[in-house]
Design a protein around this motif. Structure first.
Motif, PDB file in Angstrom:
ATOM      1  N   LYS A 107      -7.497  -0.829   1.564  1.00  0.00           N
ATOM      2  CA  LYS A 107      -8.241   0.146   0.761  1.00  0.00           C
ATOM      3  C   LYS A 107      -7.327   0.923  -0.188  1.00  0.00           C
ATOM      4  N   ARG A 108      -6.064   1.090   0.202  1.00  0.00           N
ATOM      5  CA  ARG A 108      -5.130   1.873  -0.613  1.00  0.00           C
ATOM      6  C   ARG A 108      -4.384   1.045  -1.655  1.00  0.00           C
ATOM      7  N   ALA A 118       0.816  -1.213   0.000  1.00  0.00           N
ATOM      8  CA  ALA A 118       0.000   0.000   0.000  1.00  0.00           C
ATOM      9  C   ALA A 118       0.846   1.258   0.000  1.00  0.00           C
ATOM     10  N   ASP A 119       2.072   1.161   0.514  1.00  0.00           N
ATOM     11  CA  ASP A 119       2.952   2.324   0.604  1.00  0.00           C
ATOM     12  C   ASP A 119       3.901   2.449  -0.581  1.00  0.00           C
ATOM     13  N   ASP A 129       4.444   2.123  -5.099  1.00  0.00           N
ATOM     14  CA  ASP A 129       3.788   2.093  -6.401  1.00  0.00           C
ATOM     15  C   ASP A 129       4.517   1.176  -7.376  1.00  0.00           C
ATOM     16  N   ARG A 153      -3.169  -0.756  -4.872  1.00  0.00           N
ATOM     17  CA  ARG A 153      -3.381  -0.450  -6.290  1.00  0.00           C
ATOM     18  C   ARG A 153      -3.015  -1.620  -7.188  1.00  0.00           C
TER      19      ARG A 153
END
Length: 300
Positions: free
Chosen positions: A232-233, A122-123, A125, A235
């Motif tokens: 939720k975060r 989540a942290d 990309d 990607r």
């Protein structure tokens, strides 16, 4: 297939790792994996890693600082923050492996580390996929289930270890050694995991660097685990594998987190350890993981 011994730096500590190199040309995807609650890389990770490597996917399996073959003090002291930092460092190390495509890195976690990989991904990309096998997603749900399953005499022992854990946390914070307790123990005895089958299952997986000891403050670390916001975060694609009769991480709490992460979810009619090597549902769980990785890490 013999893994290559490698190492990487996490903060000021050297972590030990195995690199399972797949056959094939350069540009291969890779999985970064680490064990769950007090486990070491020589305790059941290799059969999963071999499945991935046979499918053309490199693997970097590592020990957290303070555990197994990795350096770091205090020994056997579990810190969620430090372990997440180690995962981030391992991702950077995996990107540098010969033949690996740094844009196709996946994370694999099981039980306690199943929560870690959600937070790490989540942290970032640069993570292409995440596998969470029977993940610990809610410290509150796990603690509640553990208390409800204990016998009165065991509850008293657990309270003593809770007080010892607070004392250990203070002592370690001042630079002292942790107060250690059994990581797993037979039912009715005091240990961090003392539910039916835990002692036998851990010992069946245990490698030579594993120790049946853990900092008694571990319960404080477990209680603080929250993964909903991280889910939720996310990607990237997420596979969550749920053991429907899990005694350790309640299936409903895992399912709720999976919904937040819009995960592909697979259910298995078994208990927590039954998806590990040597148990009935390992083959199916591993096959599902390989299929997920082959689909999500396919070269663009």
């Amino acid at each position: 297939m013999t893994p290559h011994e490698v190492s990487f730096r996490s903060g000021d500590v050297t972590c030990s790792a195995w690199h399972f190199a797949a056959d094939g040309p350069p540009g291969r995807p890779a999985v970064v994996m680490a064990h769950g609650f007090g486990g070491t890389k020589d305790s059941g990770l290799e059969p999963f890693a071999r499945r991935f490597a046979s499918a053309g996917i490199d693997v970097l399996a590592f020990d957290y600082r303070g555990f197994g073959a990795s350096e770091g003090q205090p020994r056997q002291s579990l810190s969620v923050r430090r372990q997440i930092d180690d995962f981030h460092a391992a991702v950077e190390a995996a990107k540098q492996l010969d033949g690996v495509d740094p844009h196709r890195i996946a994370l694999w976690g099981a039980s306690f580390s199943g929560g870690h990989v959600l937070r790490v991904a989540a942290d970032r990309d640069d993570i292409a996929a995440v596998i969470a096998l029977t993940p610990l997603t809610s410290g509150f749900a796990v603690s509640r289930a553990a208390v409800s399953s204990q016998r009165p005499r065991t509850v008293v022992k657990s309270m003593r270890w809770t007080f010892a854990g607070v004392k250990s946390r203070i002592g370690v914070g001042r630079g002292g050694a942790p107060t250690l307790m059994p990581l797993v123990s037979p039912v009715g005895e005091a240990g961090a995991l003392a539910l039916d089958g835990a002692y036998e299952s851990y010992l069946s997986l245990a490698g030579p660097t594993w120790r049946n000891e853990i900092d008694s403050s571990v319960g404080l670390e477990v209680a603080g685990v929250r993964t909903t916001a991280a889910a939720k975060r996310l990607r990237c694609p997420l596979l969550v594998q749920i053991a429907d009769f899990d005694q350790y991480v309640p299936a409903d709490a895992v399912a709720a987190t999976a919904r937040h992460g819009r995960a592909q979810v697979h259910h298995y009619p078994c208990d927590h350890f039954d998806v590990w090597p040597g148990h009935d549902w390992f083959d199916k769980a591993a096959e599902d993981q390989v299929a997920f990785l082959e689909r999500t890490l396919r070269a663009q």
